[in-house]
Design a protein around this motif. Structure first.
Motif, PDB file in Angstrom:
ATOM      1  N   ALA A  28      -3.878   6.708   6.747  1.00 36.91           N
ATOM      2  CA  ALA A  28      -4.539   7.310   5.594  1.00 36.91           C
ATOM      3  C   ALA A  28      -5.282   6.230   4.832  1.00 36.91           C
ATOM      4  CB  ALA A  28      -3.512   8.019   4.714  1.00 36.91           C
ATOM      5  N   GLY A  29      -5.791   6.565   3.645  1.00 35.40           N
ATOM      6  CA  GLY A  29      -6.518   5.595   2.857  1.00 35.40           C
ATOM      7  C   GLY A  29      -7.901   5.326   3.405  1.00 35.40           C
ATOM      8  N   LEU A  30      -8.527   6.323   4.028  1.00 34.95           N
ATOM      9  CA  LEU A  30      -9.832   6.140   4.655  1.00 34.95           C
ATOM     10  C   LEU A  30     -10.973   6.367   3.676  1.00 34.95           C
ATOM     11  CD1 LEU A  30      -9.112   8.212   7.891  1.00 34.95           C
ATOM     12  CD2 LEU A  30      -9.117   5.722   7.693  1.00 34.95           C
ATOM     13  N   VAL A  31     -12.068   5.654   3.881  1.00 31.55           N
ATOM     14  CA  VAL A  31     -13.325   5.932   3.199  1.00 31.55           C
ATOM     15  C   VAL A  31     -14.097   6.920   4.068  1.00 31.55           C
ATOM     16  CG1 VAL A  31     -15.496   4.998   2.325  1.00 31.55           C
ATOM     17  CG2 VAL A  31     -13.388   3.665   2.118  1.00 31.55           C
ATOM     18  N   VAL A 136      -3.293   9.969  -5.003  1.00 34.57           N
ATOM     19  CA  VAL A 136      -2.889  10.972  -4.029  1.00 34.57           C
ATOM     20  C   VAL A 136      -2.460  10.266  -2.748  1.00 34.57           C
ATOM     21  CG1 VAL A 136      -3.622  12.927  -2.620  1.00 34.57           C
ATOM     22  CG2 VAL A 136      -4.447  12.714  -4.970  1.00 34.57           C
ATOM     23  N   THR A 137      -1.263  10.577  -2.262  1.00 39.62           N
ATOM     24  CA  THR A 137      -0.818  10.078  -0.962  1.00 39.62           C
ATOM     25  C   THR A 137      -0.822  11.239   0.020  1.00 39.62           C
ATOM     26  OG1 THR A 137       1.508  10.431  -1.533  1.00 39.62           O
ATOM     27  CG2 THR A 137       0.581   8.251  -1.949  1.00 39.62           C
ATOM     28  N   LEU A 138      -1.227  10.969   1.227  1.00 40.24           N
ATOM     29  CA  LEU A 138      -1.403  12.007   2.237  1.00 40.24           C
ATOM     30  C   LEU A 138      -0.773  11.550   3.537  1.00 40.24           C
ATOM     31  CD1 LEU A 138      -2.765  14.733   3.004  1.00 40.24           C
ATOM     32  CD2 LEU A 138      -4.810  13.394   3.588  1.00 40.24           C
ATOM     33  N   ARG A 150       1.570  16.732   4.570  1.00 36.11           N
ATOM     34  CA  ARG A 150       2.397  16.541   3.376  1.00 36.11           C
ATOM     35  C   ARG A 150       1.674  15.583   2.438  1.00 36.11           C
ATOM     36  NH1 ARG A 150       6.366  16.764   7.490  1.00 36.11           N
ATOM     37  NH2 ARG A 150       7.848  18.478   7.171  1.00 36.11           N
ATOM     38  N   GLY A 151       1.811  15.858   1.146  1.00 35.67           N
ATOM     39  CA  GLY A 151       1.148  15.004   0.183  1.00 35.67           C
ATOM     40  C   GLY A 151       1.830  15.042  -1.168  1.00 35.67           C
ATOM     41  N   ALA A 152       1.498  14.066  -1.999  1.00 37.97           N
ATOM     42  CA  ALA A 152       2.013  13.998  -3.359  1.00 37.97           C
ATOM     43  C   ALA A 152       0.911  13.442  -4.251  1.00 37.97           C
ATOM     44  CB  ALA A 152       3.259  13.122  -3.426  1.00 37.97           C
ATOM     45  N   ALA A 234      -8.251  11.702  -0.888  1.00 33.64           N
ATOM     46  CA  ALA A 234      -7.488  11.113   0.215  1.00 33.64           C
ATOM     47  C   ALA A 234      -7.973  11.720   1.529  1.00 33.64           C
ATOM     48  CB  ALA A 234      -5.991  11.357   0.039  1.00 33.64           C
ATOM     49  N   ALA A 235      -7.811  10.956   2.601  1.00 32.55           N
ATOM     50  CA  ALA A 235      -8.154  11.431   3.936  1.00 32.55           C
ATOM     51  C   ALA A 235      -7.279  10.725   4.952  1.00 32.55           C
ATOM     52  CB  ALA A 235      -9.634  11.186   4.245  1.00 32.55           C
ATOM     53  N   ALA A 236      -6.953  11.438   6.028  1.00 33.23           N
ATOM     54  CA  ALA A 236      -6.126  10.857   7.088  1.00 33.23           C
ATOM     55  C   ALA A 236      -6.505  11.462   8.420  1.00 33.23           C
ATOM     56  CB  ALA A 236      -4.645  11.091   6.805  1.00 33.23           C
ATOM     57  N   ARG A 237      -6.581  10.637   9.454  1.00 33.29           N
ATOM     58  CA  ARG A 237      -6.806  11.122  10.801  1.00 33.29           C
ATOM     59  C   ARG A 237      -5.536  11.741  11.371  1.00 33.29           C
ATOM     60  NH1 ARG A 237      -9.333   6.017  11.170  1.00 33.29           N
ATOM     61  NH2 ARG A 237     -11.605   6.128  11.312  1.00 33.29           N
TER      62      ARG A 237
END
Length: 239
Positions: A28-31, A136-138, A150-152, A234-237
């Motif tokens: 996660a943590g992607l631009v 935001v965490t993803l 899941r996220g918070a 937030a974004a995640a692969r």
């Protein structure tokens, strides 16, 4: 001086993006970089080629969104979708702009830049990569043909949870229009963009969604306001 500036920007862009996921989750943590392009646009091929470079960078989720509003000039983009044209127009409306164009890149849902200006794009990627994005965490993972999300959030605010499924490589020969006779290879072509639902950020996020076999996928959480979509939180692969 420009050479050293390029080296610094490139290093920051490659270093950007902090992994927030657990052992079983995707990074996660992607631009996020969205390229709005069209096979009927004669000025788009350089931006399409640049996206190949962006797609290979760590910390960057580069996506090619083919619009359909150039189809009338002689070639119907085989990847063009009305929803991508509407998404670009929504960005323009939020930014107070009256028109859209190709090639255009939107960085992290908020910064707009001409898609074939690599230095400007790299500058913006570096800026966003260096920012603290811990509001935001993803966490995402693939399970039984689905994505588990899941996220918070630290701040309660309206957000949109989206699933994008994309093809990492597509090759097309253009037979008509401004690019007639040319064959192009496209990177990270968005095929499906699904709005999974809204999230208020007050409670933990828990969602599941089906995945199509043969496509890569990513989850994007994006802030919302009365005017439309806003900055990407937030974004995640989905690996």
């Amino acid at each position: 001086m420009r050479l050293w500036r390029w080296i610094a920007v490139t290093w920051m862009a490659l270093a950007g993006g902090v992994a927030l996921a657990g052992d079983d989750d995707a990074a996660a943590g992607l631009v996020v970089v969205e390229l709005f392009t069209s096979q009927g646009c004669s000025s788009c091929p350089p931006a399409d080629a640049f996206l190949h470079d962006l797609a290979g960078r760590d910390g960057v989720l580069a996506l090619s969104l083919h619009v359909d509003y150039w189809d009338y000039i002689g070639w119907k983009d085989v990847f063009g979708q009305e929803k991508f044209s509407k998404r670009q127009k929504s960005y323009a409306r939020v930014a107070g702009r009256r028109s859209v164009y190709t090639p255009q890149m939107v960085i992290q849902g908020q910064d707009h830049v001409v898609g074939n200006h690599p230095m400007d794009v790299s500058d913006l990627i570096a800026q966003h990569g260096a920012q603290d994005r811990e509001d935001v965490t993803l966490r995402v993972r693939r399970e039984d043909g689905e994505v588990v999300i899941r996220g918070a959030a630290r701040v309660a605010e309206p957000m949109l949870v989206q699933l994008v499924q994309y093809s990492p490589r597509e090759e097309v020969k253009i037979k008509k229009g401004e690019n007639a006779g040319n064959r192009y290879v496209y990177a990270n072509v968005a095929r499906h963009w699904t709005r999974l639902g809204e999230w208020d950020g007050k409670s933990d996020l828990e969602m599941r969604a089906p995945l199509e076999q043969g496509l890569k996928a990513a989850v994007i959480v994006q802030r919302m306001d009365d005017h439309g979509i806003g900055p990407i939180a937030a974004a995640a692969r989905v690996d």
